[in-house]
Design a protein around this motif. Structure first.
Motif, short mmCIF file in Angstrom:
data_model
loop_
_atom_site.label_atom_id
_atom_site.label_comp_id
_atom_site.label_asym_id
_atom_site.label_seq_id
_atom_site.Cartn_x
_atom_site.Cartn_y
_atom_site.Cartn_z
N HIS A 82 -5.43 112.48 44.82
CA HIS A 82 -5.64 111.12 45.33
C HIS A 82 -6.97 111.03 46.07
CE1 HIS A 82 -5.20 107.66 48.06
NE2 HIS A 82 -4.42 107.16 47.11
N GLN A 109 -7.38 102.80 49.71
CA GLN A 109 -7.14 104.22 49.90
C GLN A 109 -5.81 104.48 50.64
OE1 GLN A 109 -9.26 108.28 51.58
NE2 GLN A 109 -10.06 106.34 52.34
N HIS A 123 -2.71 105.62 39.73
CA HIS A 123 -1.69 106.53 40.24
C HIS A 123 -0.28 106.15 39.74
CE1 HIS A 123 -4.69 108.35 42.85
NE2 HIS A 123 -5.01 107.15 43.28
N HIS A 144 -5.30 112.45 54.83
CA HIS A 144 -4.23 112.44 53.84
C HIS A 144 -3.03 113.25 54.31
CE1 HIS A 144 -6.80 110.34 51.10
NE2 HIS A 144 -6.06 110.58 50.04
N SER A 156 -2.46 102.74 48.98
CA SER A 156 -2.05 103.43 47.75
C SER A 156 -1.49 104.80 48.09
CB SER A 156 -3.21 103.55 46.77
OG SER A 156 -4.25 104.38 47.27
N LEU A 157 -2.04 105.47 49.10
CA LEU A 157 -1.51 106.76 49.51
C LEU A 157 -0.11 106.60 50.07
CD1 LEU A 157 -1.86 109.79 50.00
CD2 LEU A 157 -2.87 109.23 52.22
N LEU A 194 2.18 106.09 47.17
CA LEU A 194 2.33 107.32 46.42
C LEU A 194 3.25 108.30 47.14
CD1 LEU A 194 1.28 108.79 43.86
CD2 LEU A 194 -0.57 109.71 45.27
#
Length: 269
Positions: free
Chosen positions: A43, A88, A160, A60, A91-92, A95
């Motif tokens: 990612h 960023q 992703h 992260h 989406s993290l 995910l």
């Protein structure tokens, strides 16, 4: 990634010391943890290669720890990012929710539009000297190029295998009356403040959105580490660092710092 590979957030907090040695070591540890995990590394690599965000790789691993802790504490988690750029963080979060089987409602607040700086260099120099607000906008990196941000966000999520339409989007500035009206009774377990980096803008976000966090929830302030000891990480912006000093008076305790990200837990009403 699975739950067993996430660094327990409570262990990070229990061991934390706000010293140069500890801040540097923690930043290095979480950076290594990000690159060692295939999901986090892929990612972050995609973000860096496609210029989809800023910040440090260490963040992260930090988000994995914090999101897992929030799910453990609250069950269903509501998380809000203020100042969405190209996706960023949201989406993290999405995910991580999928891969760790966490129940997370992701919300995003921002204009999803550019705010380009004026292009006349001579006029900009004069205005920079005479206009305090303009000077703050320049110094605190509040200008962004005109791009199709909704399309960029959708493509970022799709890369992703995620659906950007699943994100609850509040499109506008965080001080806009319609946004404040829509969020009047909202509550979030995690709020990430990464919007207006001027002193007044950051202060308003801290005051407004800290009130929407329940006891035990967290506010994460980006670019707020100007007064933190340490030498191996960028510390953010002076204006945001100054504004974040209000957090203890709002019922929050600074429990952890990772680079220029400062994590505050609500400990009193």
């Amino acid at each position: 990634m699975n739950a067993s590979t996430v660094i327990p957030f409570d262990q990070l907090v229990a061991a934390y010391e706000n010293t140069a040695a500890h801040n540097d070591a923690l930043h290095a540890r979480l950076t290594a943890a990000t690159w060692a995990d295939p999901l986090l590394a892929a990612h972050r690599r995609h973000v860096e290669e496609n210029k989809l965000g800023f910040g440090d790789p260490a963040f992260h691993a930090m988000w994995a720890s914090l999101l897992a802790a929030a799910a453990k504490r609250f069950g269903s988690v509501r998380a809000l990012e203020i100042g969405v750029f190209k996706g960023q963080v949201i989406s993290l979060w999405s995910l991580l929710a999928r891969e760790l089987a966490l129940d997370v409602e992701v919300s995003a607040l921002g204009p999803l539009a550019g705010q380009p700086a004026p292009t006349l260099k001579l006029l900009n120099k004069i205005r920079y000297r005479l206009d305090r607000r303009f000077r703050e906008q320049i110094d605190n990196a509040n200008f962004y190029a005109n791009e199709d941000y909704p399309a960029i966000l959708a493509a970022h999520f799709a890369h992703h295998g995620l659906n950007f339409d699943a994100v609850r989007v509040y499109r506008g500035f965080s001080n806009a009356p319609d946004i404040l009206r829509d969020l009047n009774k909202a509550e979030f377990h995690i709020v990430y403040v990464d919007g207006d980096h001027s002193y007044d803008g950051a202060l308003a976000d801290f005051k407004t959105f800290s009130a929407k966090i329940p006891l035990g929830g967290w506010l994460v302030a980006d670019d707020a580490g100007g007064d933190l000891p340490g030498t191996t990480f960028w510390k953010g912006h002076e204006a945001v660092t100054r504004a974040v000093q209000i957090m203890p008076s709002l019922g929050f305790k600074n429990v952890l710092n990772v680079g220029h990200n400062r994590i505050f837990e609500r400990v009193s009403a």
